[in-house]
Design an enzyme around this catalytic site. Structure first.
Site, PDB file in Angstrom:
ATOM      1  N   GLU A 131       0.896  -1.295  -0.014  1.00 33.84           N
ATOM      2  CA  GLU A 131       0.041   0.111   0.156  1.00 33.84           C
ATOM      3  C   GLU A 131       0.984   1.095   0.074  1.00 33.84           C
ATOM      4  O   GLU A 131       1.763   1.385   0.775  1.00 33.84           O
ATOM      5  CB  GLU A 131      -0.837  -0.075   1.347  1.00 33.84           C
ATOM      6  CG  GLU A 131      -1.841   1.280   1.341  1.00 33.84           C
ATOM      7  CD  GLU A 131      -2.638   1.536  -0.005  1.00 33.84           C
ATOM      8  OE1 GLU A 131      -2.530   2.605  -0.490  1.00 33.84           O
ATOM      9  OE2 GLU A 131      -3.435   0.583  -0.316  1.00 33.84           O
ATOM     10  N   ARG A 132       0.505   2.306  -0.822  1.00 36.90           N
ATOM     11  CA  ARG A 132       1.425   3.312  -0.859  1.00 36.90           C
ATOM     12  C   ARG A 132       0.792   4.653  -0.046  1.00 36.90           C
ATOM     13  O   ARG A 132       1.636   5.434   0.123  1.00 36.90           O
ATOM     14  CB  ARG A 132       1.469   4.030  -2.609  1.00 36.90           C
ATOM     15  CG  ARG A 132      -0.002   4.423  -2.902  1.00 36.90           C
ATOM     16  CD  ARG A 132       0.347   4.913  -4.436  1.00 36.90           C
ATOM     17  NE  ARG A 132      -1.141   5.220  -4.826  1.00 36.90           N
ATOM     18  CZ  ARG A 132      -1.136   6.105  -5.850  1.00 36.90           C
ATOM     19  NH1 ARG A 132      -0.273   6.213  -6.906  1.00 36.90           N
ATOM     20  NH2 ARG A 132      -2.280   6.467  -6.422  1.00 36.90           N
TER      21      ARG A 132
ATOM     22  N   GLY B 236      -7.387   0.567   3.430  1.00 34.99           N
ATOM     23  CA  GLY B 236      -8.775   0.588   3.197  1.00 34.99           C
ATOM     24  C   GLY B 236      -8.996   1.498   1.528  1.00 34.99           C
ATOM     25  O   GLY B 236      -9.969   1.182   1.393  1.00 34.99           O
TER      26      GLY B 236
ATOM     27  N   ILE C 207      -9.425   3.951  -1.676  1.00 33.07           N
ATOM     28  CA  ILE C 207     -10.161   5.282  -1.755  1.00 33.07           C
ATOM     29  C   ILE C 207     -11.514   4.880  -1.013  1.00 33.07           C
ATOM     30  O   ILE C 207     -12.115   5.762  -0.283  1.00 33.07           O
ATOM     31  CB  ILE C 207     -10.379   5.141  -3.238  1.00 33.07           C
ATOM     32  CG1 ILE C 207      -9.162   5.740  -3.906  1.00 33.07           C
ATOM     33  CG2 ILE C 207     -11.378   6.446  -3.324  1.00 33.07           C
ATOM     34  CD1 ILE C 207      -8.590   6.981  -3.309  1.00 33.07           C
TER      35      ILE C 207
ATOM     36  N   LYS D 295     -21.001   8.685   3.161  1.00 32.05           N
ATOM     37  CA  LYS D 295     -21.945   8.100   3.856  1.00 32.05           C
ATOM     38  C   LYS D 295     -22.276   8.784   5.468  1.00 32.05           C
ATOM     39  O   LYS D 295     -23.088   9.080   5.758  1.00 32.05           O
ATOM     40  CB  LYS D 295     -22.125   6.584   4.151  1.00 32.05           C
ATOM     41  CG  LYS D 295     -22.112   5.630   2.860  1.00 32.05           C
ATOM     42  CD  LYS D 295     -22.988   6.219   2.014  1.00 32.05           C
ATOM     43  CE  LYS D 295     -22.683   5.816   0.419  1.00 32.05           C
ATOM     44  NZ  LYS D 295     -21.501   6.531  -0.263  1.00 32.05           N
TER      45      LYS D 295
ATOM     46  N   ALA E 252     -17.829  14.814 -11.920  1.00 31.63           N
ATOM     47  CA  ALA E 252     -18.399  13.362 -11.393  1.00 31.63           C
ATOM     48  C   ALA E 252     -18.497  12.483 -12.768  1.00 31.63           C
ATOM     49  O   ALA E 252     -19.817  12.117 -12.684  1.00 31.63           O
ATOM     50  CB  ALA E 252     -19.270  13.520 -10.314  1.00 31.63           C
TER      51      ALA E 252
ATOM     52  N   GLY F  85     -17.177   9.985 -13.823  1.00 31.21           N
ATOM     53  CA  GLY F  85     -16.738   8.373 -13.924  1.00 31.21           C
ATOM     54  C   GLY F  85     -15.289   8.241 -13.372  1.00 31.21           C
ATOM     55  O   GLY F  85     -14.748   9.295 -12.858  1.00 31.21           O
ATOM     56  N   VAL F  86     -14.952   6.951 -13.378  1.00 31.57           N
ATOM     57  CA  VAL F  86     -13.515   6.814 -12.808  1.00 31.57           C
ATOM     58  C   VAL F  86     -12.736   6.032 -13.881  1.00 31.57           C
ATOM     59  O   VAL F  86     -13.340   5.299 -14.658  1.00 31.57           O
ATOM     60  CB  VAL F  86     -13.644   6.071 -11.371  1.00 31.57           C
ATOM     61  CG1 VAL F  86     -14.174   6.883 -10.507  1.00 31.57           C
ATOM     62  CG2 VAL F  86     -14.305   4.848 -11.505  1.00 31.57           C
TER      63      VAL F  86
ATOM     64  N   HIS G 193     -44.508  -7.537  10.035  1.00 28.48           N
ATOM     65  CA  HIS G 193     -45.286  -6.199  10.093  1.00 28.48           C
ATOM     66  C   HIS G 193     -45.223  -5.628  11.300  1.00 28.48           C
ATOM     67  O   HIS G 193     -45.095  -6.211  12.453  1.00 28.48           O
ATOM     68  CB  HIS G 193     -46.752  -6.699   9.867  1.00 28.48           C
ATOM     69  CG  HIS G 193     -47.624  -5.393   9.762  1.00 28.48           C
ATOM     70  ND1 HIS G 193     -47.750  -4.433   8.897  1.00 28.48           N
ATOM     71  CD2 HIS G 193     -48.371  -5.001  10.647  1.00 28.48           C
ATOM     72  CE1 HIS G 193     -48.741  -3.713   9.200  1.00 28.48           C
ATOM     73  NE2 HIS G 193     -49.047  -3.894  10.484  1.00 28.48           N
TER      74      HIS G 193
END
Length: 479
Positions: A34-35, A39, A41, A51, A283, A285-286, A458
């Site tokens: 890992e650089r 976890g 992005i 969230k 925003a 896309g990636v 219910h």
């Protein structure tokens, strides 16, 4: 050899760290490179912190509308810095949790940037990023620069925001999701370019926090991957709330000045209008992180910015695998996790099922929430199915009314001949938590008969899932 492994994984996002843990569980000597941050992005700059932001916005929305619930809340406001701080704290807690899980499972963590020099060999150099040290460091399983051997190398390097030439983010007025998650203060106005999950979630968050938001979408409808009926309902709800939406429109140019931006927006008829705002979020896309890994030199096949791999993550070069966003769409954390487990179980000699991408759910955490799995109504027809479609509106559900959330829809699509559930599509409160019921059903190849005979509790929102099935077969009760 100390620097020799059975499996070495490049990238510690959801796909990478889950794969590492499963690899270790299978008895394989495992390391992960890992650089920057454990976890990836998703945990640090994507799924989780967004969230947290959206939760703050949701509570603020309820406080502002307290009178609808017979409550009194005076002088309601927010502290933007505190909202961001809470979001970053949530990410930090989970970042430490990933470090703990890797330590617990005896996975070696190698800090740095990896390059595959040849099959079975990875050179790790000093990171160009500033690594976030794990909150549970263990000298015995934390390593650094050097050359490492591995029988199997799994690339799980994820993706980054796609950049439109001429509209490059500057970190000040033109943002990607990185800057959008840590604003110094709330802008007064905002243009969101793109209405996929990322764009519409930020549009929802900032609008709820009092920002004047305009969404610009190139396609003819927002959240275009969703069922058309759901897209139309989403647009109706967003516009009713006050979000301005332009579809079939393209940002052709952005003027970036000291006091904000001016977007030149061209519609499908070629007419251009100018929209000024404090900030713009790109925003659109990636794209996969495939550069500087040694892939091109080794002849690893790529396509449209992603690594080409089969259903087990196997590339065209023996001993090299790819999973998650870097292996192509759908670019979702849960897809990456499952893909990684399949890949490493195959490496370990087990016989995992190839993932059926048609059964991967999608969730968008805007207000109202959107969730879906399987075919849309149009896709089912295009595939040659004669279909039955069921619908149930939130207004017919007691729990939804009690929650003060009477607007929404649950839609189901069945094959008329076999009763197979082909797809399910929802918009409304908590549907991102409900969709898993249909996901399980579709994985079990459930027909309408089992769903009709199932007893739903219910009062719950889940009853609408039952009623939608009943509606498809002319047996709906509460509508």
């Amino acid at each position: 050899m100390a620097n020799s492994y059975d499996v070495l994984i490049i990238g510690s996002g959801p796909g990478g760290y889950v794969t590492a843990i499963r690899s270790a569980q299978l008895g394989l000597k495992t390391a992960i490179v890992e650089r920057e941050h454990l976890g990836g992005i998703c945990l640090n700059w994507g799924c989780i912190p967004t969230k947290a932001l959206l939760r703050s916005a949701e509570i603020y929305h309820y406080m502002e509308n307290a009178k609808d619930y017979g409550l009194v809340a005076e002088k309601v406001g927010f502290d933007a810095a505190a909202v961001v701080k809470r979001s970053r704290g949530v990410s930090g807690q989970l970042n430490g949790g990933v470090g703990h899980l890797l330590k617990k499972n005896k996975v070696d963590v190698i800090w740095g940037e990896a390059k595959i020099t040849k099959p079975g060999e990875v050179k790790v150099s000093k990171s160009s990023k500033k690594p976030m040290e794990p909150q549970h460091p263990n000298p015995k399983n934390t390593l650094g620069e050097g050359t490492y051997k591995a029988k199997h190398v799994i690339v799980a390097t994820g993706a980054r925001p796609r950049v439109i030439p001429g509209i490059e983010p500057d970190g000040k007025n033109i943002w990607t999701y990185f800057e959008a998650m840590v604003p110094d203060e709330m802008p007064k106005s905002l243009v969101v370019m793109g209405s996929g999950a990322i764009g519409i979630e930020f549009a929802s968050f900032y609008h709820t926090m009092g920002v004047d938001v305009t969404v610009i979408e190139l396609m003819d409808r927002i959240v275009p991957v969703e069922d058309e009926e759901i897209s139309k309902l989403a647009r109706k709800r967003f516009e009713k709330a006050g979000i301005k939406i332009l579809t079939g429109a393209k940002v052709s140019k952005v003027e970036n000045g000291a006091k904000g931006i001016t977007a030149h927006v061209k519609d499908k008829d070629g007419k251009t209008q100018k929209i000024s705002a404090d900030k713009l979020i790109s925003a659109v896309g990636v794209q996969g992180n495939i550069e500087n890994l040694g892939l091109e030199e080794l002849g690893v096949k790529t396509d449209r910015g992603c690594i080409v791999a089969d259903g087990y993550g196997v590339t065209n070069i023996k001993g090299i695998y790819a999973i998650g966003d870097v292996a192509g769409p759908p670019m979702l954390a849960h897809k990456a996790e499952h893909e990684g487990v399949i890949c490493v179980e195959k490496i370990a000699g087990q016989s995992p099922h190839v993932m059926d991408k048609a059964l991967i759910p999608g969730c968008t955490y805007c207000n109202p929430q959107i969730a879906s799995v399987g075919m849309t109504e149009a896709q089912a027809k295009e595939a040659g199915h004669k279909i039955k479609v069921g619908r149930f509106q939130f207004i017919g559900n007691g729990k939804a009314i009690a929650l003060g959330e009477p607007d929404g829809l649950v839609k189901t699509v069945f094959d008329e001949k076999t009763g197979q559930l082909l797809g399910a599509h929802m918009i409304g409160a908590e549907v991102t938590e409900l969709i898993q019921g249909y996901v399980v059903a579709m994985n079990l190849e459930t027909t309408e008969e089992e769903l009709i005979n199932a007893v739903f509790p219910h009062p719950t929102l889940s009853e609408m899932m039952h009623e939608s099935v009943l509606d498809a077969y002319g047996r709906v009760i509460h509508m």
